[in-house]
Write an enzyme that holds these catalytic residues in place. Structure first.
Site: not given
Ligand code: IPE
Ligand code: IPE
Ligand code: MG
Length: 236
Positions: A16, A33, A127
């Site tokens: 995240d 990303h 892995l």
């Molecule tokens: C969780 O992250 C999903 C992934 C890392 C793919 P999100 O950014 O979607 O989670 P929430 O919405 O903060 O709970």
């Molecule tokens: C995690 O990073 C990747 C996915 C959920 C696909 P985020 O896109 O949720 O990044 P933040 O939480 O908005 O910074």
């Molecule tokens: Mg996020």
């Protein structure tokens, strides 16, 4: 002969913070990303030396469809491109890749990339890399329950035969041992519907580091701290 690393740890990661990493630099969220995918590359390469034999990473959740279409399309496109570009290297590293999630809900192009990487690496003995894509923990449990019910109706099994081990085999993660560690980067402290069954006894690590800033050294630090923890599994 390739090194077989089946004796190591299973680490699950909620990757995240990609969006915040990009916004903090004045970049579009998708740049986070892209950078996040590069970090996956480094972590996969460094995981075996850090004592990790299985890595399960959360790439796209069943809830992430709520994001703007442009961002969703980019994440799925990035998955396809990444698979294409890294396939030879993954094979050279003896990584066995599996995708967990509701693949029927993904486009033919994404499903094609999934089949290609899974079949190309199926025999590898290094892995275990499990990528959660269109994954939800509740969806996984529901899917398992439906599959079990279908087997009962078809006479292939019966309800009395169902114990925890048997149920686990219906889950997308199948016979992979349960994660020893779950890491969530990006300073949030929640599970967000990740591996609800499998994390029952995992050691939890919530780190402030945004995923694009995560390194093999961060992973090694977590493994070191894990080694100081005592897992009791309900015992004394
Ligand atoms: C969780 O992250 C999903 C992934 C890392 C793919 P999100 O950014 O979607 O989670 P929430 O919405 O903060 O709970
Ligand atoms: C995690 O990073 C990747 C996915 C959920 C696909 P985020 O896109 O949720 O990044 P933040 O939480 O908005 O910074
Ligand atoms: Mg996020």
């Amino acid at each position: 002969m390739p090194v077989t690393t089946t004796e190591g740890l299973h680490v699950a990661i909620i990757m995240d913070g990609n969006g915040r990493w990009a916004v903090a630099r004045g970049l579009p969220r998708i740049a986070g990303h892209k950078r996040g995918a590069d970090v996956v590359h480094d972590i996969v390469a460094g995981a075996p030396a850090a004592g990790v034999s299985a890595l399960t990473i959360f790439a796209f959740s069943t809830e992430n469809w709520r994001r703007p279409k442009k961002e969703v399309d980019y994440i799925l496109h990035l998955f396809v491109k990444t698979v294409e570009v890294w396939m030879p290297e993954l094979v050279a590293q003896h990584v066995r890749v599996r995708i967990i999630g509701d693949r029927m809900g993904l486009s033919a192009r994404v499903q094609g990339a999934i089949s290609a990487i899974e079949s190309r690496t199926a025999q590898e003995c290094g892995l275990h890399l499990n990528v959660a894509l269109n994954y939800g923990g509740r969806a996984e449990i529901l899917f398992a329950a439906q599959s079990f019910a279908a087997d009962c109706v078809a006479g292939r099994t019966q309800s009395a035969a169902l114990d925890e081990q048997a149920f686990q085999r219906y889950l997308w993660l199948g016979d992979e041992k349960a994660p020893d560690i779950v890491v969530r980067t990006g300073a949030e402290q929640r599970i967000s519907n990740f591996l609800l069954w499998e994390l029952a006894y995992a050691e939890l690590f919530f780190v402030d580091t945004l995923w694009p800033d995560f390194t093999v050294a961060t992973l090694s630090g977590i493994v070191d701290e894990y080694r100081t923890r005592r897992r009791r599994f309900g015992g004394l």
